[in-house]
Design a protein around this motif. Structure first.
Motif, PDB file in Angstrom:
ATOM      1  N   ASN A 172      94.475 104.193  -0.118  1.00 49.92           N
ATOM      2  CA  ASN A 172      93.878 103.156   0.709  1.00 49.92           C
ATOM      3  C   ASN A 172      92.934 103.754   1.753  1.00 49.92           C
ATOM      4  O   ASN A 172      91.855 103.221   2.009  1.00 49.92           O
ATOM      5  CB  ASN A 172      94.961 102.319   1.387  1.00 49.92           C
ATOM      6  N   THR A 173      93.326 104.872   2.341  1.00 49.61           N
ATOM      7  CA  THR A 173      92.459 105.549   3.317  1.00 49.61           C
ATOM      8  C   THR A 173      91.157 105.972   2.657  1.00 49.61           C
ATOM      9  O   THR A 173      90.066 105.776   3.206  1.00 49.61           O
ATOM     10  CB  THR A 173      93.170 106.786   3.915  1.00 49.61           C
ATOM     11  N   TRP A 174      91.255 106.523   1.465  1.00 47.45           N
ATOM     12  CA  TRP A 174      90.059 106.960   0.733  1.00 47.45           C
ATOM     13  C   TRP A 174      89.195 105.761   0.348  1.00 47.45           C
ATOM     14  O   TRP A 174      87.978 105.795   0.453  1.00 47.45           O
ATOM     15  CB  TRP A 174      90.474 107.759  -0.496  1.00 47.45           C
TER      16      TRP A 174
ATOM     17  N   PRO B 289      88.410 114.277   1.170  1.00 48.73           N
ATOM     18  CA  PRO B 289      89.529 114.162   0.241  1.00 48.73           C
ATOM     19  C   PRO B 289      90.255 115.497   0.100  1.00 48.73           C
ATOM     20  O   PRO B 289      89.642 116.557   0.158  1.00 48.73           O
ATOM     21  CB  PRO B 289      88.868 113.748  -1.072  1.00 48.73           C
ATOM     22  N   ASP B 290      91.555 115.413  -0.052  1.00 49.41           N
ATOM     23  CA  ASP B 290      92.368 116.603  -0.252  1.00 49.41           C
ATOM     24  C   ASP B 290      93.190 116.422  -1.528  1.00 49.41           C
ATOM     25  O   ASP B 290      92.984 115.463  -2.275  1.00 49.41           O
ATOM     26  CB  ASP B 290      93.257 116.868   0.965  1.00 49.41           C
ATOM     27  N   ALA B 291      94.106 117.327  -1.768  1.00 51.77           N
ATOM     28  CA  ALA B 291      94.932 117.256  -2.984  1.00 51.77           C
ATOM     29  C   ALA B 291      95.732 115.957  -3.051  1.00 51.77           C
ATOM     30  O   ALA B 291      95.950 115.411  -4.126  1.00 51.77           O
ATOM     31  CB  ALA B 291      95.860 118.458  -3.054  1.00 51.77           C
TER      32      ALA B 291
ATOM     33  N   VAL C  78      94.774 113.036  -1.992  1.00 50.85           N
ATOM     34  CA  VAL C  78      93.862 111.971  -2.439  1.00 50.85           C
ATOM     35  C   VAL C  78      93.687 112.046  -3.959  1.00 50.85           C
ATOM     36  O   VAL C  78      93.673 111.022  -4.641  1.00 50.85           O
ATOM     37  CB  VAL C  78      92.504 112.050  -1.715  1.00 50.85           C
ATOM     38  N   VAL C  79      93.563 113.247  -4.479  1.00 52.14           N
ATOM     39  CA  VAL C  79      93.440 113.410  -5.931  1.00 52.14           C
ATOM     40  C   VAL C  79      94.677 112.843  -6.622  1.00 52.14           C
ATOM     41  O   VAL C  79      94.567 112.096  -7.600  1.00 52.14           O
ATOM     42  CB  VAL C  79      93.216 114.892  -6.305  1.00 52.14           C
ATOM     43  N   SER C  80      95.853 113.156  -6.113  1.00 52.87           N
ATOM     44  CA  SER C  80      97.093 112.606  -6.680  1.00 52.87           C
ATOM     45  C   SER C  80      97.139 111.091  -6.527  1.00 52.87           C
ATOM     46  O   SER C  80      97.606 110.382  -7.420  1.00 52.87           O
ATOM     47  CB  SER C  80      98.316 113.228  -5.999  1.00 52.87           C
ATOM     48  N   ALA C  81      96.645 110.590  -5.413  1.00 51.88           N
ATOM     49  CA  ALA C  81      96.625 109.141  -5.177  1.00 51.88           C
ATOM     50  C   ALA C  81      95.718 108.446  -6.186  1.00 51.88           C
ATOM     51  O   ALA C  81      96.057 107.377  -6.709  1.00 51.88           O
ATOM     52  CB  ALA C  81      96.175 108.841  -3.758  1.00 51.88           C
ATOM     53  N   VAL C  82      94.590 109.047  -6.470  1.00 49.43           N
ATOM     54  CA  VAL C  82      93.673 108.468  -7.461  1.00 49.43           C
ATOM     55  C   VAL C  82      94.336 108.479  -8.838  1.00 49.43           C
ATOM     56  O   VAL C  82      94.214 107.518  -9.602  1.00 49.43           O
ATOM     57  CB  VAL C  82      92.324 109.213  -7.463  1.00 49.43           C
ATOM     58  N   ARG C  83      95.075 109.534  -9.143  1.00 46.63           N
ATOM     59  CA  ARG C  83      95.806 109.587 -10.409  1.00 46.63           C
ATOM     60  C   ARG C  83      96.867 108.478 -10.463  1.00 46.63           C
ATOM     61  O   ARG C  83      97.069 107.863 -11.506  1.00 46.63           O
ATOM     62  CB  ARG C  83      96.478 110.954 -10.589  1.00 46.63           C
ATOM     63  N   LEU C  84      97.529 108.221  -9.333  1.00 46.64           N
ATOM     64  CA  LEU C  84      98.502 107.134  -9.265  1.00 46.64           C
ATOM     65  C   LEU C  84      97.834 105.810  -9.590  1.00 46.64           C
ATOM     66  O   LEU C  84      98.334 105.018 -10.393  1.00 46.64           O
ATOM     67  CB  LEU C  84      99.162 107.080  -7.890  1.00 46.64           C
TER      68      LEU C  84
END
Length: 73
Positions: free
Chosen positions: A18-20, A33-35, A37-43
């Motif tokens: 949501n922050t991203w 973005p950090d790691a 955020v990458v995991s969040a996008v994968r989620l």
């Protein structure tokens, strides 16, 4: 299904996503973005597949097999 891949981090990852999203929507350019955020996008990617496959009539085991085949490998 998602808990198997993302564990108890789902709430934290959703917050990062949501922050991203807010960053992109409002073009603030203050957040890098950090790691997480990458995991969040994968989620979010996994959630989208779950929603579409559930709507198409697949059960949990079928969804898990499909997602494993296309996203986890």
């Amino acid at each position: 299904i998602l808990v198997e891949w993302f564990g108890e981090d789902i709430t934290d990852l959703a917050e990062s996503a949501n922050t991203w999203r807010n960053e992109l929507a409002h073009e603030k350019r203050e957040f890098s973005p950090d790691a997480k955020v990458v995991s969040a996008v994968r989620l979010v990617e996994h959630m989208n597949y779950c929603i579409v496959l559930r709507k198409a009539g697949y059960d949990d085991d079928q969804i898990k097999a499909i997602i494993t085949e296309i996203l986890v490998r």
